[in-house]
Motif scaffolding. Sequence first.
Motif, mmCIF file in Angstrom:
data_model
loop_
_atom_site.group_PDB
_atom_site.id
_atom_site.type_symbol
_atom_site.label_atom_id
_atom_site.label_comp_id
_atom_site.label_asym_id
_atom_site.label_seq_id
_atom_site.Cartn_x
_atom_site.Cartn_y
_atom_site.Cartn_z
ATOM 1 N N SER A 11 -64.319 7.884 14.265
ATOM 2 C CA SER A 11 -63.100 7.503 14.984
ATOM 3 C C SER A 11 -63.040 6.012 15.299
ATOM 4 O O SER A 11 -62.001 5.375 15.148
ATOM 5 N N HIS A 12 -64.169 5.444 15.779
ATOM 6 C CA HIS A 12 -64.165 4.029 16.142
ATOM 7 C C HIS A 12 -64.999 3.189 15.182
ATOM 8 O O HIS A 12 -65.412 2.082 15.507
ATOM 9 N N ARG A 41 -47.229 11.389 12.149
ATOM 10 C CA ARG A 41 -48.385 11.919 12.871
ATOM 11 C C ARG A 41 -48.664 11.150 14.154
ATOM 12 O O ARG A 41 -49.268 11.672 15.088
ATOM 13 N N ALA A 135 -60.440 13.811 16.267
ATOM 14 C CA ALA A 135 -59.254 14.140 15.462
ATOM 15 C C ALA A 135 -58.629 12.916 14.813
ATOM 16 O O ALA A 135 -57.603 13.014 14.149
ATOM 17 N N ARG A 136 -59.234 11.764 14.984
ATOM 18 C CA ARG A 136 -58.822 10.597 14.189
ATOM 19 C C ARG A 136 -58.868 10.955 12.698
ATOM 20 O O ARG A 136 -58.080 10.470 11.907
ATOM 21 N N GLU A 348 -63.315 9.893 28.909
ATOM 22 C CA GLU A 348 -62.973 8.850 27.947
ATOM 23 C C GLU A 348 -61.457 8.764 27.928
ATOM 24 O O GLU A 348 -60.769 9.703 28.315
HETATM 25 C C1 EPS Z 1 -59.516 11.619 19.890
HETATM 26 C C2 EPS Z 1 -59.447 10.795 21.004
HETATM 27 C C3 EPS Z 1 -58.456 9.688 21.088
HETATM 28 C C4 EPS Z 1 -57.317 9.996 20.169
HETATM 29 C C5 EPS Z 1 -57.877 10.196 18.776
HETATM 30 C C6 EPS Z 1 -58.595 11.504 18.748
HETATM 31 O O1 EPS Z 1 -58.987 8.474 20.608
HETATM 32 P P1 EPS Z 1 -59.628 7.404 21.597
HETATM 33 O O2 EPS Z 1 -60.850 8.058 22.116
HETATM 34 O O3 EPS Z 1 -59.913 6.200 20.750
HETATM 35 O O4 EPS Z 1 -58.591 7.135 22.657
HETATM 36 O O5 EPS Z 1 -56.320 9.025 20.233
HETATM 37 O O6 EPS Z 1 -56.863 10.253 17.840
HETATM 38 C C7 EPS Z 1 -56.691 9.210 17.009
HETATM 39 C C8 EPS Z 1 -57.343 8.067 17.071
HETATM 40 C C9 EPS Z 1 -55.670 9.436 16.007
HETATM 41 O O7 EPS Z 1 -55.427 8.566 15.147
HETATM 42 O O8 EPS Z 1 -55.070 10.535 16.070
HETATM 43 C C10 EPS Z 1 -60.527 12.690 19.820
HETATM 44 O O9 EPS Z 1 -61.522 12.622 20.534
HETATM 45 O O10 EPS Z 1 -60.357 13.637 19.028
#
Ligand code: EPS
Length: 404
Positions: A11-12, A41, A135-136, A348
Amino acid sequence: MTLRWLTAGESHGPGLTGIIDGLPAGLPLDAARIDHELWRRQQGVGRGGRMQIEHDTIAITGGVRLGQTLGGPVSLWLANRDWANWQDRMRVTSPGEGEAWPDPVTLVRPGHIDLAGSLKLGHSDVRNTLERASARETAMRVSLGTCARLLLEAFGIAITSRVLSYGALTLPYSQTLPTSRDGEISLAELLAEGADRLTEYQEAIANEASLARTAGTSLGGSLQTIAYGVPPGLGHVGQWDRRLDGLIAQHLMSIHTVKAVAIGAGTDLAGMTGQESNDALYVRTIEEQQPGGPWWIRRTNHMGGIEGGVTNGEPVIATLHLKPLSTQSAALPSIDIATGEPADALRERTDVAVIEAAAVVAEAMLAIALASALIDKFGGDVLSDMQAAHAAYLVRIYRHPVNH
Ligand code: EPS
């Protein structure tokens, strides 16, 4: 599955990689269309701060030349803009001498993979599992699914979705299951229906999201994805692993937060009689006849377009039920895996709800499952060969047994 696909990336981390293998040669593949689906999306009520950071734009890095697929694997790349803020914590290389190691995450979130994943993979830093579980990853699924969707569209198959419920709020059109006749009347209207209904209830949905946000919690919901124009005969009755309802269910159930998948009337079928549930067949009246179309018609679609694991010519309908997201701003009781002590779960930045985004992901997953079955049925080397086989097949199956 004939159409195979893989994703990679955190994701990151720097970004997401995807490969889809098995698309025919000669399929026009337009990056702008993938970007449009990626944009869809990212919409929806309840998303968190991350959506302000990401503006997803696809890079096609293999398998396409001069706008068309070459018949080999197609590879895609999607950069994470947020990577810029995470380069230290998510560095690929080991810290050098004197450089700090990122603080490990040791508080686990109930409902998330945090505990099970750390136990399974032997990680003492929960971030090592939660990053991949995010879910990223669905951004890449949507990208790959759009490739499959473009193939389906070359055969007149269109996929849409609609949100049925958002937290405790049920949108009032949830009971109708479209038939192929609806698709003939006005596919464009039906495709617009989901969007219109969402607009109509946007305020109520926003209110649900805002209440949940204030309470520090999250919401689930349900949605339906529907494929119109699917010919009869996709999937196979011969073996368990070729039954299309099973394959579709696996694709949809694998989406983050999905906890139940139903085809057609789904769980309602259990309370119906066989007289009510089975979709009776009628011979079309003169008014109902469509040139080159079937001579029979159904007036209901409780089976969701699939009988015996094979499509029957009715729209393929799947309903998904999503659990509330596991990350909570008001943390639940949990444990610290470093100290062995009770602790509040990790907080988070989080989304409150993702139902609208999940609907776009569901469309993508349904597209991949259907495209794979389409390739199985009509051959997968060259798009025009597939289209010729499809056209000849429709002539055969729609020919009236006597009056032709
Ligand atoms: C997600 C947590 C969030 C969501 C991420 C999915 O990200 P963050 O922790 O950086 O705020 O925004 O979803 C996406 C980045 C996306 O593109 O849909 C999680 O933990 O599943």
